[in-house]
Every structure is written in C-alpha cells, then in structure tokens.
Design a protein around this motif. Sequence first.
Motif: not given
Length: 442
Positions: A2-7, A155-163, A166-170
């Motif tokens: 799979s491709s590498r996640d990014q912010f 949270i970490v298992a959900a990835g950079i974008k989805g975990g 997302k957690a940090s932005t709320w």
Amino acid sequence: MSSRDQFTTKIGFILAAAGSAIGLGAIWKFPYMAGTNGGSVFILLFILCTFIIGLPVLIAEFMIGRRGQRDAVTSFKIQAPKTPWYLIGWGGMIVAGLILSFYSVVGGWILSYLGRSLSLQLHAANYAELFTSIITSPFEAVFVQGLFMLLTVVIVAAGIKGGIEKASTWMMPLLFIFFIILVIRSLTLDGAIEGVKFMFVPDWSYFNSQTFLMALGQAFFSLSVGIAVMITYASYLSKTEKIGNSAVNVASMNIVISLLAGLVIFPAVFALGYTPDQGPGLVFIILPAVFEQLPLGGLFLTIFFVLLLFATVTSSISMLEIVVAIAIGEQHEKRKKIAWLGGMIIFMIGIPSALSFGILSDIHILDRSIFDFVDFLTNSIAMPIGALLISIFAGYYYTKDISRQELATSNLMFIIWYIAIRYISPIAILIIFIQGILPLFQ
C-alpha cells in the motif's frame, strides 16, 4: 504494497506536531516547575530558551524527516548511506517506547480521575489519600494504564490521515476552547490577580543559574525533540511546505498552552489560599481541592481532566507512531497489526512502572523507583544524547547548500538557525545532559 500515508493539510500536521509537544510537560510539569522556581522569571527564561535553543533542533528534525520522506531509520539511511547515523532512528524508537511505557501510567491516572469526576465521586475527597490509593492499587494502576494504551493504539492503527490527523484536528481546538473556559473562570475569582502577578511580574531574586537550568530543561523537553518523533511526523509532510514556519507555530503553540495552564492554575491557587510550590502533586492533589471550592467546581474539574487527557493522548500517539513507522517500513498494509503488537509490548514493559508505587515499591535502581528510573534514563540521558546527535547531523553532516534549500527562508533567518544548530543548541544540550547525570556522582 500500500502507498505511504500523508498529512492532508498543513494545519493537520502543525496540530499533530503541536499535540506531540503539548502533553504532560506543558500542563502537568510546567505549572509545578514554574511554581517551585519563582514563576515569572522561570517563565521568561523558558520562552527565551524555547526559541533560541529548542526551536533550532525542532527545525532540524523537521528538515531530516521531510527530506527523507521515510521512517526515522530509513530517512538517515537514504541521506547518509553507509554510515551509522541511522542508529539515531533505532535509538529514538527504543526511547519513545520506554517513555510511552511510563507516560501511559500517568495517562491511566488521568483516566482514573476523569472516571471519578464523571461519576461524581471526586466531591469532598481527601485528594492526597485518593491519589495514593490510585497509584498503589495494583489492579487499578495496571487496568487504567491498559485503557490508556488501548485508546492510543486505536488512533495510531487508523493511520496518519484517518487516525492521527483526524484526532489531532478535533482534540487540539477543543483543548484551546476548554483552556479558555477555565482561564476565564480562574481569572474571575477574588484574589486571582496575585496569581497573574506571580506569572508576569518578575521577582529577580530567582534569576540564578538553577532557575536557568530548570527553564532550559523544560523548554528542551517540552518540544519532544531528541527521540525522532518529529522526524517521523515531518516525513509525512509534503515537500512544498515551509518547515521553518511550521516549527515556529509548534513552538509558539506549546508556549501558549503552557501559559494558559499557568493562568488556569495559579490565579485559582492564590485566590483560595494555597501556595504555588506544591511540586508534582499540584495537578492531582491541589487542583481538585481548589476546583471543589468553586461554584460548579465539579464541572470545571471534569473539563480540566478531559483537557489533560487530550493533551496526553496527542503526545502518546506520536510516541507509538515512531515505533510503528519503523517497524512497518514500506509494508504499510501491516500498520494495524504492528500498532496492536507494539502497543501490547509497550503496555507489558510499562507494568513494572505502574506497580512501582505499590507492590514493587521496594525495588529501586540507582536509588529510584522503577517509574522514576525509566523517567531519568529517557529524559536525562537518552533524549539529550539523541538531540545532540541530531544537532550535529543537521549542523555538520548536511552541507550549507542542502540546509539552505530545505529551510527555504530568508538569508538572515538561515544564518541565525545555522549558528544556533552548530554552536548554541549543542552547548545547551551538553549543559542539560551534565546537569541531568550529576546526581549519579553525588
């Protein structure tokens, strides 16, 4: 593969990186360090040290991570092939795991308080006895530590974008909102002005080498530098983002949150007749007693522990992320499995720390409890060594042209950073390191 996640956004990265920095250091440690070191003078020195000494190292970590676009180990291997610099990444992974092993114990204490607060069991409590009962109970200490690690892993298992993003932005905006509510409440108390004066009117009798060293250490550790966490986060950042601006934003947010924590605690402490030099028990023993005397104190205390939980979680996910990023390498499809496995291992490593105030309280290493020894090993020895090596790598291994291209800022700002990363920050880090290990020889 799979491709590498990014912010997905710059603000998502800044909030995640700020969340890593803004943890127990800003909300738990900063108030009691300021309280025991004279308040305003300590705060002034802390702000200066953050920008002059801590910020250059933070920029260096952003530079290494964004340039490498890989986990901390691979980033060094790509940028410094056939050299041992990659060991900084492995060292950061081990130290981050160790920090999280005892950090999760404190996270568990916060969950214990929050649970009691939500169920209205904190009212009229003897907080010194309550705190002692929580940290000495084998079942509760380990159970809440496990709950905190579970939250981190999910949270970490959900990835950079989805975990993480997302957690940090709320969580981070809510953190600011809750702080503003509590600051307003604290500042409207009769006698609150004494707490404000304590924070902002200098008492120059505290202007000495000891206060400087305490402020220097607080500024350095509060930015989460030295364990390659920021290298890992910056590796998920687009090449087009200006890392200097992002680093300034992260450092500024850390200072603002630290000051807000002080404005919540010190006006209330002074208004209700307490003294600010209460040490580590300020948040868990003194503050609940302070809130209890306020109208709707239970509600404000609950808000405070939710806020403290958010700050602690945003830091813990960054520490688990470096472990996961290095472990999965390019096999990004293994993120969930490795996050759960890594979380379980760190939880197991942390159990002795959780029990070190109870059934393992008789076990001491270098005259320290297990919890305090792991804290000492990571904060006083490993983190300064890591930060020193990162400073040397960015200041001396990188060519001037590479650094200038990566930083992409004005010539004046580049020169200031270049002088700081080559000379000022390394000397300051050595001072912190020597100060940290001196107790071993006394």
